[in-house]
Design a protein around this motif. Structure first.
Motif, mmCIF file in Angstrom:
data_model
loop_
_atom_site.group_PDB
_atom_site.id
_atom_site.type_symbol
_atom_site.label_atom_id
_atom_site.label_comp_id
_atom_site.label_asym_id
_atom_site.label_seq_id
_atom_site.Cartn_x
_atom_site.Cartn_y
_atom_site.Cartn_z
ATOM 1 N N TRP A 196 -11.203 25.958 47.735
ATOM 2 C CA TRP A 196 -10.615 26.510 46.515
ATOM 3 C C TRP A 196 -11.450 26.093 45.317
ATOM 4 C CZ3 TRP A 196 -4.612 25.441 46.636
ATOM 5 C CH2 TRP A 196 -4.059 26.063 47.766
ATOM 6 N N LEU A 197 -11.626 27.027 44.382
ATOM 7 C CA LEU A 197 -12.206 26.738 43.071
ATOM 8 C C LEU A 197 -11.152 27.111 42.043
ATOM 9 C CD1 LEU A 197 -14.588 26.000 41.180
ATOM 10 C CD2 LEU A 197 -15.299 28.398 41.328
ATOM 11 N N SER A 198 -10.812 26.160 41.165
ATOM 12 C CA SER A 198 -9.686 26.354 40.261
ATOM 13 C C SER A 198 -10.091 26.080 38.820
ATOM 14 C CB SER A 198 -8.543 25.418 40.667
ATOM 15 O OG SER A 198 -7.494 25.454 39.731
ATOM 16 N N LEU A 199 -9.640 26.946 37.901
ATOM 17 C CA LEU A 199 -9.836 26.756 36.465
ATOM 18 C C LEU A 199 -8.490 26.878 35.779
ATOM 19 C CD1 LEU A 199 -11.480 26.619 33.801
ATOM 20 C CD2 LEU A 199 -11.779 29.106 33.979
ATOM 21 N N THR A 200 -8.129 25.849 35.001
ATOM 22 C CA THR A 200 -6.903 25.870 34.207
ATOM 23 C C THR A 200 -7.267 25.905 32.737
ATOM 24 O OG1 THR A 200 -5.699 24.611 35.875
ATOM 25 C CG2 THR A 200 -4.748 24.673 33.678
ATOM 26 N N GLY A 201 -6.625 26.801 31.978
ATOM 27 C CA GLY A 201 -6.950 26.993 30.578
ATOM 28 C C GLY A 201 -6.477 25.874 29.670
ATOM 29 N N ASP A 202 -6.983 25.904 28.452
ATOM 30 C CA ASP A 202 -6.675 24.928 27.419
ATOM 31 C C ASP A 202 -5.216 25.066 26.997
ATOM 32 O OD1 ASP A 202 -6.700 23.224 25.284
ATOM 33 O OD2 ASP A 202 -8.081 24.397 24.061
ATOM 34 N N GLU B 94 -4.075 23.283 24.269
ATOM 35 C CA GLU B 94 -3.981 22.838 22.890
ATOM 36 C C GLU B 94 -4.215 23.947 21.880
ATOM 37 O OE1 GLU B 94 -2.922 19.874 22.103
ATOM 38 O OE2 GLU B 94 -2.817 19.302 24.200
ATOM 39 N N THR B 95 -4.857 25.040 22.271
ATOM 40 C CA THR B 95 -5.152 26.125 21.331
ATOM 41 C C THR B 95 -4.793 27.458 21.965
ATOM 42 O OG1 THR B 95 -7.408 26.588 22.088
ATOM 43 C CG2 THR B 95 -7.141 24.765 20.545
ATOM 44 N N THR B 96 -4.880 28.497 21.170
ATOM 45 C CA THR B 96 -4.614 29.843 21.678
ATOM 46 C C THR B 96 -5.909 30.607 21.910
ATOM 47 O OG1 THR B 96 -4.380 30.660 19.408
ATOM 48 C CG2 THR B 96 -2.367 29.983 20.556
ATOM 49 N N THR B 97 -7.046 29.930 21.838
ATOM 50 C CA THR B 97 -8.321 30.591 22.049
ATOM 51 C C THR B 97 -8.597 30.751 23.541
ATOM 52 O OG1 THR B 97 -9.498 28.483 21.996
ATOM 53 C CG2 THR B 97 -9.250 29.656 19.919
ATOM 54 N N THR B 98 -9.565 31.584 23.849
ATOM 55 C CA THR B 98 -9.927 31.826 25.238
ATOM 56 C C THR B 98 -10.569 30.590 25.859
ATOM 57 O OG1 THR B 98 -10.287 34.162 24.801
ATOM 58 C CG2 THR B 98 -11.329 33.262 26.764
ATOM 59 N N VAL C 277 -7.469 31.058 38.735
ATOM 60 C CA VAL C 277 -7.606 30.998 37.282
ATOM 61 C C VAL C 277 -6.210 31.121 36.698
ATOM 62 C CG1 VAL C 277 -8.605 32.080 35.237
ATOM 63 C CG2 VAL C 277 -9.895 32.040 37.377
ATOM 64 N N LYS C 278 -5.799 30.150 35.894
ATOM 65 C CA LYS C 278 -4.442 30.232 35.351
ATOM 66 C C LYS C 278 -4.401 29.718 33.918
ATOM 67 C CE LYS C 278 -2.699 25.758 37.028
ATOM 68 N NZ LYS C 278 -1.606 25.102 37.776
ATOM 69 N N ASN D 286 2.414 31.065 28.469
ATOM 70 C CA ASN D 286 2.324 32.423 27.933
ATOM 71 C C ASN D 286 1.734 32.482 26.536
ATOM 72 O OD1 ASN D 286 3.380 33.577 30.248
ATOM 73 N ND2 ASN D 286 5.498 33.459 29.521
ATOM 74 N N ASP D 287 1.770 31.367 25.806
ATOM 75 C CA ASP D 287 1.200 31.347 24.462
ATOM 76 C C ASP D 287 -0.307 31.143 24.481
ATOM 77 O OD1 ASP D 287 3.673 31.689 23.231
ATOM 78 O OD2 ASP D 287 4.088 29.526 23.306
ATOM 79 N N ARG D 288 -0.864 30.788 25.620
ATOM 80 C CA ARG D 288 -2.296 30.540 25.745
ATOM 81 C C ARG D 288 -2.817 31.297 26.963
ATOM 82 N NH1 ARG D 288 0.799 26.523 24.362
ATOM 83 N NH2 ARG D 288 0.313 25.237 22.555
ATOM 84 N N PRO D 289 -2.795 32.619 26.896
ATOM 85 C CA PRO D 289 -2.985 33.413 28.110
ATOM 86 C C PRO D 289 -4.423 33.734 28.468
ATOM 87 C CG PRO D 289 -2.395 34.850 26.305
ATOM 88 C CD PRO D 289 -2.416 33.447 25.745
ATOM 89 N N LEU D 290 -5.392 33.399 27.620
ATOM 90 C CA LEU D 290 -6.746 33.899 27.832
ATOM 91 C C LEU D 290 -7.600 32.869 28.573
ATOM 92 C CD1 LEU D 290 -7.292 35.457 24.300
ATOM 93 C CD2 LEU D 290 -6.492 36.592 26.377
ATOM 94 N N VAL D 291 -7.883 33.162 29.838
ATOM 95 C CA VAL D 291 -8.680 32.268 30.680
ATOM 96 C C VAL D 291 -9.696 33.113 31.426
ATOM 97 C CG1 VAL D 291 -8.683 30.490 32.462
ATOM 98 C CG2 VAL D 291 -6.692 30.748 30.972
ATOM 99 N N THR D 292 -10.971 32.719 31.360
ATOM 100 C CA THR D 292 -12.028 33.499 32.005
ATOM 101 C C THR D 292 -12.919 32.597 32.839
ATOM 102 O OG1 THR D 292 -12.069 35.077 30.172
ATOM 103 C CG2 THR D 292 -13.989 35.040 31.626
ATOM 104 N N LEU D 293 -13.113 32.975 34.098
ATOM 105 C CA LEU D 293 -14.131 32.375 34.945
ATOM 106 C C LEU D 293 -15.227 33.399 35.109
ATOM 107 C CD1 LEU D 293 -15.198 30.146 36.852
ATOM 108 C CD2 LEU D 293 -13.859 31.221 38.686
ATOM 109 N N ALA D 294 -16.384 33.131 34.508
ATOM 110 C CA ALA D 294 -17.489 34.078 34.528
ATOM 111 C C ALA D 294 -18.571 33.591 35.497
ATOM 112 C CB ALA D 294 -18.080 34.230 33.120
ATOM 113 N N ALA D 295 -19.013 34.480 36.382
ATOM 114 C CA ALA D 295 -20.046 34.143 37.366
ATOM 115 C C ALA D 295 -21.153 35.180 37.315
ATOM 116 C CB ALA D 295 -19.450 34.067 38.764
ATOM 117 N N ASP D 296 -22.386 34.744 37.598
ATOM 118 C CA ASP D 296 -23.496 35.681 37.656
ATOM 119 C C ASP D 296 -23.311 36.695 38.781
ATOM 120 O OD1 ASP D 296 -24.726 34.438 35.543
ATOM 121 O OD2 ASP D 296 -26.102 33.251 36.790
#
Length: 202
Positions: A153-159, A161-165, A184-185, A189-199
């Motif tokens: 598993w590869l997991s990314l959890t968003g910030d 503290e802010t509402t930025t991506t 990716v999570k 709901n107030d901080r919904p923008l999470v991106t895992l970008a891969a080549d």
């Protein structure tokens, strides 16, 4: 090597054996490839928290055992990271990797025990004196890192503290065998923008 073993705290020149939940603030320089074992192949409720950097040129770490390894500093070793089982998490303001060679494996037939690499911007920091404050770091994994999953598993959890991506950029993600998972999570709901970008994803 670093080995978790309940009830003991013994130091050798080439191995540190750890009992219980432990947090260490000592710089570690790898002279050769090392194994970090936390827990056993079937049990691993404990954590080993490395609050200072791990360095080493051309050498790497293999994580075994079902327990968790938490990295809370800017680690500069550049050899391979292999997550055989259990979790490797990057937390706090600095928790990050320098290696661009990452392999995550399925260490068990139980999905709950598969090897997991987590870039977590929502979790609490253990080593920085607070269990209630999370720190964001949007470059925990190098942009050029090749990540191979063999049932892990590869997991990314968003910030939280802010509402930025929250964005983590990596190189190629290779799904070479087994049932692998990319997670990716958002924190809420107030901080919904999470991106895992891969080549590339293949």
């Amino acid at each position: 090597d670093i080995v978790y073993s309940a009830g003991t705290n013994t130091s050798w020149l080439d191995r540190l054996q750890i009992g219980g939940n432990r947090s260490y603030r000592v710089d570690i320089q790898l002279g050769t490839d090392r194994t970090v074992q936390v827990g056993t192949a079937t049990a691993g409720s404990n954590l080993v928290i490395l609050a200072s950097p791990v360095s080493g040129n051309g050498v790497g770490i293999t994580k075994t055992g079902q327990g968790g390894l938490v990295l809370e500093d800017n680690n500069t070793w550049d050899g391979q990271l292999v997550v055989e089982a259990g979790g490797v998490s990057m937390l706090g303001p600095y928790g990050s990797l320098a290696t661009t060679d990452i392999l995550i494996r399925r260490g068990s037939t139980n999905p709950a025990q598969w090897g997991t690499l987590s870039a977590d911007n929502g979790a609490n920091s253990f080593a920085h004196g607070s269990y209630t404050i999370a720190f964001a770091n949007q470059n925990r994994i190098p942009d050029a890192a090749q990540i191979e999953l063999q049932g892990g598993w590869l997991s990314l959890t968003g910030d939280r503290e802010t509402t930025t991506t929250s964005t983590e950029t990596v190189g190629d993600i290779l799904l070479t065998s087994g049932f692998s998972r990319l997670g990716v999570k958002a924190w809420d709901n107030d901080r919904p923008l999470v991106t895992l970008a891969a080549d590339d994803l293949s």
